[in-house]
Design a protein around this motif. Structure first.
Motif: not given
Length: 337
Positions: A175-201
């Protein structure tokens, strides 16, 4: 002044919905993964969630454009004639698919309250991704809150709370390993999506449609890679109950609402929401799963809530304070002269 009450009311509405969705989703998902003997396939649930989010985004884009003809034009232009943009949004789609599946694994092996607290490790992960990918800086207080958060999560996992009403065998380490993977995915995907979202109109809903279309393809592949033989044997909707449908609906609304929150709310609000969700999940777990709260768990959860609040404090407060001190010094010099 006339718009201020509306703005406050809207923020309170956002806070309430976000908190209730987060807490209810965690507890309900935990319930569906621990009380049923005919366990449904988590990969199919994630896939259906993407489909629902796609239709919800299409509805919001139709409302934004004002007519079906404009909706059709927008979809043709930004989806069918923009393969590069679709490919760009397939990256967070893949990462979010992994994250969502890891949430099912984690909540099959950890109590909802333990999961909710430990999942807040996404804050330092997101902070690190923000610094590396968006070239932003964090204040000393924010870094301090990150270390406090890690300490709180360590306490929670050091002597985790125990459930007395869970009928399935659990593996806390998995369970903890699964959360660790989910946390890494959440951090990267969230920032990546924000970068794409704010790079254009490009509209938020167009970006969502691009991402969810890619997400459907990615999750369908995941269904047949992970559970293909069993899905063909038992059926795509094997083990589905009204509770499972409720969880899928919550995941769909929550995922869509996250996009809105990124656009319309701030860190303080999200911090209070996360802290409130932890409290609600803990109280619900005591009632539904017979959770026995330990002293270390309570201390760790408190540290997590405090760290979330500290992390959300606006950095400009310190600059205003410094500016105020400088103004006072200038005035004192004038008086002296």
């Amino acid at each position: 002044m006339g718009n201020e009450p509306v703005s406050v009311a809207f923020k309170l509405y956002c806070l309430t919905v976000m908190t209730l969705v987060a807490a209810t989703y965690t507890v309900a998902l935990r319930y569906t993964r621990t009380v049923s003997s005919d366990l449904y396939f988590s990969t199919t649930a994630v896939c259906i969630t993407e489909v629902i989010k796609l239709f919800l985004s299409l509805g919001m884009l139709a409302k934004e454009t004002g007519s079906l003809s404009r909706l059709k034009t927008a979809v043709v232009e930004h989806v069918f004639r923009s393969p590069v943009e679709l490919l760009k949004l397939s990256v967070p789609s893949l990462v979010y698919a992994v994250q969502n599946n890891m949430a099912f694994v984690a909540l099959s092996n950890l109590d909802a309250a333990v999961y909710q607290v430990t999942y807040q490790l996404k804050i330092p992960c997101t902070a690190l991704c923000t610094v590396l990918m968006l070239n932003r800086s964090l204040s000393r207080l924010q870094w301090f809150s990150v270390f406090m958060l890690c300490g709180g999560v360590t306490l929670v996992q050091w002597n985790p709370a125990q459930s007395t009403k869970v009928q399935v065998q659990q593996n806390p380490f998995l369970g903890f390993i699964a959360i660790a993977v989910a946390v890494l995915c959440s951090g990267f995907a969230g920032v990546y999506f924000e970068k794409v979202l704010k790079s254009s109109d490009t509209s938020l809903w167009v970006r969502n449609i691009q991402m969810y279309l890619s997400g459907i393809v990615v999750t369908l592949v995941g269904v047949f890679v992970s559970d293909g033989a069993q899905v063909l044997e038992k059926g795509f909707f094997y083990g589905y109950t009204s509770w499972v449908c409720f969880v899928i609906l919550l995941a769909s609304v929550g995922g869509l609402y996250t996009s809105v929150v990124v656009k319309y709310t701030d860190n303080i609000m999200k911090g209070f929401s996360a802290a409130a969700a932890i409290v609600l999940s803990t109280v619900s777990s005591v009632t539904l799963f017979g959770l026995q709260i330990t002293a270390t768990f309570a201390t760790g959860a408190l540290l997590v809530c405090i760290s979330i609040y500290l992390y959300g404090l606006p950095k400009q407060d310190t600059t205003k304070l410094a500016k105020g001190d400088a103004d006072k010094e200038s005035r004192s010099k004038l008086i002296t002269v």
